[in-house]
Every structure is written in C-alpha cells, then in structure tokens.
Design a protein around this motif. Structure first.
Motif, PDB file in Angstrom:
ATOM      1  N   GLU A   4       0.999  -1.285  -0.367  1.00 16.02           N
ATOM      2  CA  GLU A   4       0.066  -0.042   0.446  1.00 16.02           C
ATOM      3  C   GLU A   4       1.573   1.303   0.554  1.00 16.02           C
ATOM      4  O   GLU A   4       2.510   1.054   0.660  1.00 16.02           O
ATOM      5  CB  GLU A   4      -0.853   0.362   1.140  1.00 16.02           C
ATOM      6  CG  GLU A   4      -1.941  -1.096   1.103  1.00 16.02           C
ATOM      7  CD  GLU A   4      -1.955  -2.178   2.162  1.00 16.02           C
ATOM      8  OE1 GLU A   4      -2.490  -2.539   3.132  1.00 16.02           O
ATOM      9  OE2 GLU A   4      -0.159  -2.136   3.033  1.00 16.02           O
ATOM     10  N   SER A   5       0.372   2.322  -0.421  1.00 19.65           N
ATOM     11  CA  SER A   5       0.488   3.303  -0.760  1.00 19.65           C
ATOM     12  C   SER A   5      -0.277   4.444  -0.409  1.00 19.65           C
ATOM     13  O   SER A   5      -1.445   3.885  -1.330  1.00 19.65           O
ATOM     14  CB  SER A   5       2.154   3.620  -1.352  1.00 19.65           C
ATOM     15  OG  SER A   5       1.066   3.226  -3.007  1.00 19.65           O
ATOM     16  N   GLY A   6       0.378   5.335  -0.611  1.00 19.22           N
ATOM     17  CA  GLY A   6      -0.713   6.919  -0.744  1.00 19.22           C
ATOM     18  C   GLY A   6      -0.985   7.015   0.999  1.00 19.22           C
ATOM     19  O   GLY A   6      -2.054   9.208   0.446  1.00 19.22           O
ATOM     20  N   GLY A   7      -0.734   7.119   2.047  1.00 20.78           N
ATOM     21  CA  GLY A   7      -1.284   7.440   2.896  1.00 20.78           C
ATOM     22  C   GLY A   7      -0.831   8.502   3.480  1.00 20.78           C
ATOM     23  O   GLY A   7       0.251   9.406   2.930  1.00 20.78           O
ATOM     24  N   GLY A   8      -0.792   9.706   4.519  1.00 19.31           N
ATOM     25  CA  GLY A   8      -0.405  11.381   5.045  1.00 19.31           C
ATOM     26  C   GLY A   8      -1.326  11.728   5.952  1.00 19.31           C
ATOM     27  O   GLY A   8      -1.892  11.358   6.174  1.00 19.31           O
ATOM     28  N   LEU A   9      -1.040  12.775   5.467  1.00 19.71           N
ATOM     29  CA  LEU A   9      -1.332  13.823   6.515  1.00 19.71           C
ATOM     30  C   LEU A   9      -2.272  14.873   5.364  1.00 19.71           C
ATOM     31  O   LEU A   9      -1.558  15.328   5.024  1.00 19.71           O
ATOM     32  CB  LEU A   9      -0.400  14.485   7.585  1.00 19.71           C
ATOM     33  CG  LEU A   9      -1.312  15.579   8.543  1.00 19.71           C
ATOM     34  CD1 LEU A   9      -2.249  15.195   9.327  1.00 19.71           C
ATOM     35  CD2 LEU A   9      -0.343  16.140   9.273  1.00 19.71           C
ATOM     36  N   SER A  42     -13.678  14.202   0.436  1.00 19.57           N
ATOM     37  CA  SER A  42     -13.820  14.863   1.708  1.00 19.57           C
ATOM     38  C   SER A  42     -13.806  14.514   3.128  1.00 19.57           C
ATOM     39  O   SER A  42     -14.760  14.173   4.001  1.00 19.57           O
ATOM     40  CB  SER A  42     -15.727  15.534   1.271  1.00 19.57           C
ATOM     41  OG  SER A  42     -16.110  15.918   0.424  1.00 19.57           O
ATOM     42  N   LEU A  43     -12.436  14.471   3.093  1.00 19.15           N
ATOM     43  CA  LEU A  43     -11.902  13.959   4.563  1.00 19.15           C
ATOM     44  C   LEU A  43     -12.617  14.094   6.228  1.00 19.15           C
ATOM     45  O   LEU A  43     -12.188  15.338   5.555  1.00 19.15           O
ATOM     46  CB  LEU A  43     -10.495  13.250   3.977  1.00 19.15           C
ATOM     47  CG  LEU A  43     -10.065  12.055   3.300  1.00 19.15           C
ATOM     48  CD1 LEU A  43      -8.959  12.581   2.910  1.00 19.15           C
ATOM     49  CD2 LEU A  43      -9.958  10.917   3.799  1.00 19.15           C
ATOM     50  N   LYS A  44     -12.827  13.297   6.679  1.00 19.85           N
ATOM     51  CA  LYS A  44     -12.789  13.646   8.012  1.00 19.85           C
ATOM     52  C   LYS A  44     -11.904  12.756   9.023  1.00 19.85           C
ATOM     53  O   LYS A  44     -11.402  12.211   8.983  1.00 19.85           O
ATOM     54  CB  LYS A  44     -14.349  12.897   8.178  1.00 19.85           C
ATOM     55  CG  LYS A  44     -14.827  13.647   7.434  1.00 19.85           C
ATOM     56  CD  LYS A  44     -16.588  13.385   7.423  1.00 19.85           C
ATOM     57  CE  LYS A  44     -17.868  13.575   6.467  1.00 19.85           C
ATOM     58  NZ  LYS A  44     -18.895  12.481   6.964  1.00 19.85           N
ATOM     59  N   PRO A  45     -11.866  14.151  10.144  1.00 20.32           N
ATOM     60  CA  PRO A  45     -11.162  13.679  11.301  1.00 20.32           C
ATOM     61  C   PRO A  45     -11.222  11.840  11.691  1.00 20.32           C
ATOM     62  O   PRO A  45     -10.128  11.407  12.131  1.00 20.32           O
ATOM     63  CB  PRO A  45     -10.911  13.838  11.957  1.00 20.32           C
ATOM     64  CG  PRO A  45     -11.330  15.436  11.610  1.00 20.32           C
ATOM     65  CD  PRO A  45     -12.555  15.666  10.652  1.00 20.32           C
ATOM     66  N   GLU A  46     -12.668  11.278  11.299  1.00 21.35           N
ATOM     67  CA  GLU A  46     -12.806  10.092  12.068  1.00 21.35           C
ATOM     68  C   GLU A  46     -12.590   9.518  11.028  1.00 21.35           C
ATOM     69  O   GLU A  46     -12.413   7.309  11.536  1.00 21.35           O
ATOM     70  CB  GLU A  46     -14.615   9.711  12.128  1.00 21.35           C
ATOM     71  CG  GLU A  46     -15.514  11.056  11.362  1.00 21.35           C
ATOM     72  CD  GLU A  46     -15.682  11.943  11.132  1.00 21.35           C
ATOM     73  OE1 GLU A  46     -14.968  12.264  12.213  1.00 21.35           O
ATOM     74  OE2 GLU A  46     -17.133  12.243  11.302  1.00 21.35           O
ATOM     75  N   ASP A  47     -12.081   9.380   9.558  1.00 21.31           N
ATOM     76  CA  ASP A  47     -11.023   8.802   8.791  1.00 21.31           C
ATOM     77  C   ASP A  47      -9.216   8.076   9.057  1.00 21.31           C
ATOM     78  O   ASP A  47      -8.831   7.701   8.065  1.00 21.31           O
ATOM     79  CB  ASP A  47     -11.097   9.454   7.681  1.00 21.31           C
ATOM     80  CG  ASP A  47     -12.134   9.839   6.499  1.00 21.31           C
ATOM     81  OD1 ASP A  47     -12.540  10.741   5.633  1.00 21.31           O
ATOM     82  OD2 ASP A  47     -13.004   8.475   6.682  1.00 21.31           O
ATOM     83  N   THR A  48      -9.186   8.834   9.930  1.00 23.03           N
ATOM     84  CA  THR A  48      -7.921   8.966  10.546  1.00 23.03           C
ATOM     85  C   THR A  48      -7.807   7.207  11.200  1.00 23.03           C
ATOM     86  O   THR A  48      -8.539   6.752  12.053  1.00 23.03           O
ATOM     87  CB  THR A  48      -7.544   9.386  11.867  1.00 23.03           C
ATOM     88  OG1 THR A  48      -7.445  11.145  11.221  1.00 23.03           O
ATOM     89  CG2 THR A  48      -6.378   9.360  12.079  1.00 23.03           C
ATOM     90  N   THR A 102      -1.397   1.156   5.570  1.00 18.47           N
ATOM     91  CA  THR A 102       0.195   2.939   5.305  1.00 18.47           C
ATOM     92  C   THR A 102      -1.372   3.435   6.190  1.00 18.47           C
ATOM     93  O   THR A 102      -2.604   3.709   5.912  1.00 18.47           O
ATOM     94  CB  THR A 102      -0.693   3.110   3.969  1.00 18.47           C
ATOM     95  OG1 THR A 102      -0.166   4.630   3.300  1.00 18.47           O
ATOM     96  CG2 THR A 102      -2.177   3.582   3.329  1.00 18.47           C
ATOM     97  N   GLN A 103      -0.869   4.689   6.565  1.00 17.39           N
ATOM     98  CA  GLN A 103      -1.148   5.547   7.074  1.00 17.39           C
ATOM     99  C   GLN A 103      -2.072   7.088   7.147  1.00 17.39           C
ATOM    100  O   GLN A 103      -1.468   7.566   6.135  1.00 17.39           O
ATOM    101  CB  GLN A 103      -0.191   6.067   8.987  1.00 17.39           C
ATOM    102  CG  GLN A 103      -0.647   7.163   9.896  1.00 17.39           C
ATOM    103  CD  GLN A 103      -1.686   6.545  10.824  1.00 17.39           C
ATOM    104  OE1 GLN A 103      -1.266   4.953  11.077  1.00 17.39           O
ATOM    105  NE2 GLN A 103      -3.129   7.619  10.785  1.00 17.39           N
TER     106      GLN A 103
END
Length: 115
Positions: free
Chosen positions: A6-11, A84-90, A109-110
């Motif tokens: 997996e790749s593409g995660g991040g902040l 439309s990412l939300k904090p709860e998608d963390t 991936t985080q």
C-alpha cells in the motif's frame, strides 16, 4: 503467494483528498476480490470498500459517496480515492486480496486527517 504494497497515505486537512494505491506482486487479473480495510487505534479493523472483478463495488456507509474503489490490471494496482476526508477517517488502511482461496494482507498505510 501474493505481496500487497500500500502507498499514498499521509497527513491531510479535513475536507481534503487522498488516493491510496495497493500494488500486487501478481497480475490483478488473477485476483477476483480486493478490499480496503481500516483500523483506528483501539478499534477493530473494518471494511471500507471492496471490488469484485472490474465493476462490482461495495462501500461502508461511512465512506459511501466520498470514496471510489477501482482497479488497473495493467498496473496490478487497486486504488481507493477518498474525498471530503474527515478526522474520523484517521486510521491505518490495509489492502486485502483473495488469491487461490487464501486471503492476503498488505502492511498498511497511515492516513491522518487533521481538523
């Protein structure tokens, strides 16, 4: 045996978008079922989206309308576009694939969504 990377995660800030990639070590034409799961700290691993073949898709209610799972067999890759990412998608997002009657997992991936 199948390796999934997996790749593409991040902040990302709330309201932003990310695309997660899951690249397989075998041709994805031979993998009928691929899914994305996620696991937040202290919580169970939950299904986010799945794809069977090239068109049959399924989404968790929490991401429906904001996410798109797709595959590119030429690149042996399955994608998860999240908008439309939300904090709860963390969470840590994991790729899962069914190959030769066995399920395989990637390393994860985080994804962190700041408010």
């Amino acid at each position: 045996q199948v390796q999934l990377v997996e790749s593409g995660g991040g902040l990302v800030q709330s309201g932003g978008s990310l695309r997660l990639d899951c690249t397989a070590s075998v041709t994805t034409r031979s993998i009928a079922f691929v899914a994305w799961y996620r696991q937040a700290p202290g919580k169970q691993r939950d299904l986010v989206a799945s794809i069977i073949g090239g068109e049959r898709t399924n989404y968790a209610d929490s991401v429906k309308g904001r996410s798109l799972i797709s595959r590119d067999n030429a690149k042996n890759t399955v994608y998860l576009q999240m908008n439309s990412l939300k904090p709860e998608d963390t969470a840590v997002y994991y790729c899962n694939a069914l190959f030769n009657s066995r399920y395989y997992w990637g390393q994860g991936t985080q994804v962190t969504v700041s408010s």
